[in-house]
Design an enzyme around this catalytic site. Sequence first.
Site, PDB file in Angstrom:
ATOM      1  N   GLY A  72       0.815  -1.196   0.000  1.00  0.00           N
ATOM      2  CA  GLY A  72       0.000   0.000   0.000  1.00  0.00           C
ATOM      3  C   GLY A  72       0.855   1.254   0.000  1.00  0.00           C
ATOM      4  O   GLY A  72       2.045   1.229  -0.340  1.00  0.00           O
ATOM      5  N   ASP A  73       0.244   2.355   0.419  1.00  0.00           N
ATOM      6  CA  ASP A  73       0.942   3.635   0.363  1.00  0.00           C
ATOM      7  C   ASP A  73       2.142   3.693   1.301  1.00  0.00           C
ATOM      8  O   ASP A  73       3.126   4.367   1.008  1.00  0.00           O
ATOM      9  CB  ASP A  73      -0.043   4.763   0.675  1.00  0.00           C
ATOM     10  CG  ASP A  73      -1.106   4.892  -0.414  1.00  0.00           C
ATOM     11  OD1 ASP A  73      -0.727   5.018  -1.593  1.00  0.00           O
ATOM     12  OD2 ASP A  73      -2.305   4.850  -0.095  1.00  0.00           O
ATOM     13  N   THR A  97      -4.640  -1.161   1.777  1.00  0.00           N
ATOM     14  CA  THR A  97      -6.035  -0.839   2.059  1.00  0.00           C
ATOM     15  C   THR A  97      -6.431   0.502   1.465  1.00  0.00           C
ATOM     16  O   THR A  97      -7.596   0.729   1.162  1.00  0.00           O
ATOM     17  CB  THR A  97      -6.284  -0.823   3.579  1.00  0.00           C
ATOM     18  OG1 THR A  97      -5.317   0.039   4.199  1.00  0.00           O
ATOM     19  CG2 THR A  97      -6.146  -2.219   4.168  1.00  0.00           C
ATOM     20  N   ASP A 280       2.072   7.575   6.886  1.00  0.00           N
ATOM     21  CA  ASP A 280       3.105   7.233   7.866  1.00  0.00           C
ATOM     22  C   ASP A 280       3.526   8.466   8.659  1.00  0.00           C
ATOM     23  O   ASP A 280       3.532   9.589   8.137  1.00  0.00           O
ATOM     24  CB  ASP A 280       4.341   6.645   7.173  1.00  0.00           C
ATOM     25  CG  ASP A 280       4.128   5.207   6.725  1.00  0.00           C
ATOM     26  OD1 ASP A 280       3.106   4.614   7.137  1.00  0.00           O
ATOM     27  OD2 ASP A 280       4.973   4.688   5.974  1.00  0.00           O
TER      28      ASP A 280
END
Length: 304
Positions: A72-73, A97, A280
């Site tokens: 994912g990212d 997600t 993050d």
Amino acid sequence: MSAQKAIEKVTVLINPLSGHGNGPTAGRKAVARLRERGVAVTEIIGTDADHARKLAQRAVEGGTDALVVVGGDGAISIALQAAAQSGTPVGLIPAGTGNDHAREFGIPVGDPVAAADVIVDGEVQESDLARITLDDGSIVWAGTIIASGFDSLCTDRANRMSWPKGPMRYNLAMLIELTRLKPLRYTVELDDQKVKVDATLVAVGNARSYGGGMQICPNADKTDGLLDVTVVEHGRRSRLIRLFPRVYKGTHVDLPDVQTYRSRKVRLQCEGITAYADGDRVGPLPVTIEAVPSALHILSHEPA
């Protein structure tokens, strides 16, 4: 668009935790497809984010034709730290997600074989990145949104919670933070002005969305050399609750208590607030964010 040599050898970074553990399955399918298409594949799996970043950096320095990310990212963020301004193309196999990077570049989501075909058949596109500089001088590269304020407070709280598991933990953290909602005194320094505002949140976008399609900066253009800034002014809880559904369509920017700006460079200051980028944690404000044109080369079917 930059000139492209044939993709003959790639390094594939797999995040085993992406998409509630779907990363390895997507990775196997993508790797099998790449090999079927005649591409030599080296797989890397880091023991943690720092280890994965070092492995990715080593692959870029070693001359891989592309750094391919399965995840994912958050996993893509690891690749950005290694590939930014290197000229090495990044390929995406979405398996997270949120997958906001994949949506931004038109990469097929939920079909790792089709995404692998983009790596072989696609073209190298150039895109801006956001370069975040913390007060200690450390630098973090971001591709989508730098979030701060209410949403980062919710993430901070969710990260401190051990129960419940999964998405419900963030939802519970959001409910708790709603009960504690208070004005956040921001100073936002732009290219041509300084804005002091009591805000609920401030988002800085190189791209349009975060959180799986929430278009917090709906007019952001990742190729214009500028950052979009969305400021949600402080208001009552009921107003904030009504705003959230509109973020998925990007129509929240039409509300009177939402202000938008565009700037090459942005400095955010707000005491006690943490910045997050691509989902993050980056670090505490203040941070300085700059748009860096063509810092990312990415394999895509769609023009960046």
